[in-house]
Design a protein around this motif. Structure first.
Motif, PDB file in Angstrom:
ATOM      1  N   THR A  85       0.838  -1.197   0.000  1.00 51.30           N
ATOM      2  CA  THR A  85       0.000   0.000   0.000  1.00 51.30           C
ATOM      3  C   THR A  85       0.875   1.250   0.000  1.00 51.30           C
ATOM      4  O   THR A  85       0.636   2.186  -0.771  1.00 51.30           O
ATOM      5  N   ALA A  86       1.899   1.260   0.833  1.00 47.34           N
ATOM      6  CA  ALA A  86       2.807   2.412   0.910  1.00 47.34           C
ATOM      7  C   ALA A  86       3.543   2.626  -0.412  1.00 47.34           C
ATOM      8  O   ALA A  86       3.705   3.765  -0.865  1.00 47.34           O
ATOM      9  N   ALA A 119      -3.064   3.216  -8.831  1.00 42.63           N
ATOM     10  CA  ALA A 119      -4.241   3.738  -8.133  1.00 42.63           C
ATOM     11  C   ALA A 119      -5.365   2.705  -8.062  1.00 42.63           C
ATOM     12  O   ALA A 119      -6.060   2.601  -7.044  1.00 42.63           O
ATOM     13  N   GLY A 120      -5.545   1.930  -9.128  1.00 45.27           N
ATOM     14  CA  GLY A 120      -6.598   0.918  -9.137  1.00 45.27           C
ATOM     15  C   GLY A 120      -6.405  -0.123  -8.046  1.00 45.27           C
ATOM     16  O   GLY A 120      -7.346  -0.449  -7.312  1.00 45.27           O
ATOM     17  N   ASN A 121      -5.194  -0.618  -7.922  1.00 46.57           N
ATOM     18  CA  ASN A 121      -4.931  -1.602  -6.870  1.00 46.57           C
ATOM     19  C   ASN A 121      -4.855  -0.938  -5.495  1.00 46.57           C
ATOM     20  O   ASN A 121      -5.228  -1.542  -4.489  1.00 46.57           O
ATOM     21  N   LEU A 122      -4.418   0.313  -5.452  1.00 50.34           N
ATOM     22  CA  LEU A 122      -4.385   1.054  -4.186  1.00 50.34           C
ATOM     23  C   LEU A 122      -5.793   1.241  -3.621  1.00 50.34           C
ATOM     24  O   LEU A 122      -6.018   1.082  -2.414  1.00 50.34           O
ATOM     25  N   LEU A 123      -6.748   1.559  -4.479  1.00 46.32           N
ATOM     26  CA  LEU A 123      -8.130   1.710  -4.013  1.00 46.32           C
ATOM     27  C   LEU A 123      -8.635   0.422  -3.367  1.00 46.32           C
ATOM     28  O   LEU A 123      -9.323   0.464  -2.343  1.00 46.32           O
ATOM     29  N   ARG A 134      -5.157  -2.555   4.319  1.00 41.91           N
ATOM     30  CA  ARG A 134      -4.746  -3.959   4.266  1.00 41.91           C
ATOM     31  C   ARG A 134      -5.675  -4.774   3.366  1.00 41.91           C
ATOM     32  O   ARG A 134      -5.696  -5.995   3.410  1.00 41.91           O
ATOM     33  N   GLY A 135      -6.452  -4.068   2.562  1.00 36.58           N
ATOM     34  CA  GLY A 135      -7.439  -4.720   1.714  1.00 36.58           C
ATOM     35  C   GLY A 135      -6.806  -5.615   0.664  1.00 36.58           C
ATOM     36  O   GLY A 135      -5.663  -5.426   0.258  1.00 36.58           O
TER      37      GLY A 135
END
Length: 181
Positions: A85-86, A119-123, A134-135
Motif C-alpha cells: 500500500t505504501a 491507483a486501481g490496486n491502491l483503491l 490492508r485490503g
C-alpha cells in the motif's frame, strides 16, 4: 520553406506550454479511463464471479476466475499488504508530480497507465476487506499462469512503454539522448 510568423521550421517542436498541456491532458485521459475500466470491471467481478466456478473464455488460455489477492503479483508478499500500500501511494504521488514535465506521447501514455494501475490496486487496498490499508485486491483475469485484473494489465503495459522510451533515449520532456557506441 516559409512558416507562419512565430512558427518553428523544425519538425517536432513541441516544447511550448500548449504542447505540455496536450501531453498532460493525454496522461490524464489515459489514467482516468483506465482507472474507470479497472474499477467497473472489479465491481462486476465481485457481483458476477464471486462464489462461482471459473468461466473459460479461451480453453487452456484465458478464463475468468474470482479471487482476492492480499499480496503482489502471483500472490507473493501476502504478509506485506501495508508495505505494498505504501509503495502504491509513493508511486501515485511520484507519477502525479512528474506529469507536468511531459512532452512525449509514449511517456504520457506509459505514465497514465502506471498511475491507473497503481491507483486501481491502491483503491482496493484502502477500501476492500479485510481492513483499511490492508485490503485484498480483486483479481479475475486468469491467464493460466496467474490471475490479475485491468490494473495489472495497465502496469505491465506501462512497464513496456517506459522501458521502450528509456531504451530509445527519449526523456519525459521529449528530449533525445544520443546512444553511445
Amino acid at each position: 520553406m516559409r512558416a507562419a510568423r512565430g512558427a518553428s521550421l523544425s519538425r517536432g517542436d513541441d516544447h511550448g506550454p500548449t504542447a505540455t498541456h496536450t501531453y498532460v491532458r493525454l496522461f490524464t485521459v489515459v489514467a482516468a479511463l483506465t482507472l474507470l475500466v479497472d474499477q467497473i470491471s472489479k465491481m462486476l467481478a465481485v457481483q458476477k464471479l464471486q462464489g462461482r466456478e471459473s468461466i473459460e473464455l479461451i480453453p487452456q488460455v484465458l478464463s475468468l476466475t474470482f479471487l482476492r489477492n492480499g499480496g503482489a503479483a502471483l500472490g507473493t508478499g501476502a504478509g506485506f499488504t501495508i508495505v505494498l500500500t505504501a509503495i502504491a501511494v509513493a508511486v501515485t504521488i511520484g507519477v502525479v508530480r512528474v506529469a507536468p514535465k511531459l512532452r512525449d506521447k509514449g511517456w504520457a501514455v506509459g505514465l497514465g497507465l502506471l498511475l491507473a494501475g497503481a491507483a486501481g490496486n491502491l483503491l482496493d487496498r484502502i477500501f476492500r476487506e479485510p481492513a483499511p490499508l490492508r485490503g485484498h485486491v480483486v483479481d479475475f483475469i486468469d491467464y493460466g499462469v496467474f490471475v490479475g485484473n485491468v490494473a495489472d494489465v495497465a502496469l505491465t503495459l506501462a512497464a513496456v512503454l517506459i522501458v521502450w522510451r528509456t531504451w530509445r533515449g527519449v526523456g519525459l520532456d521529449g528530449s533525445r539522448q544520443e546512444k553511445k557506441t
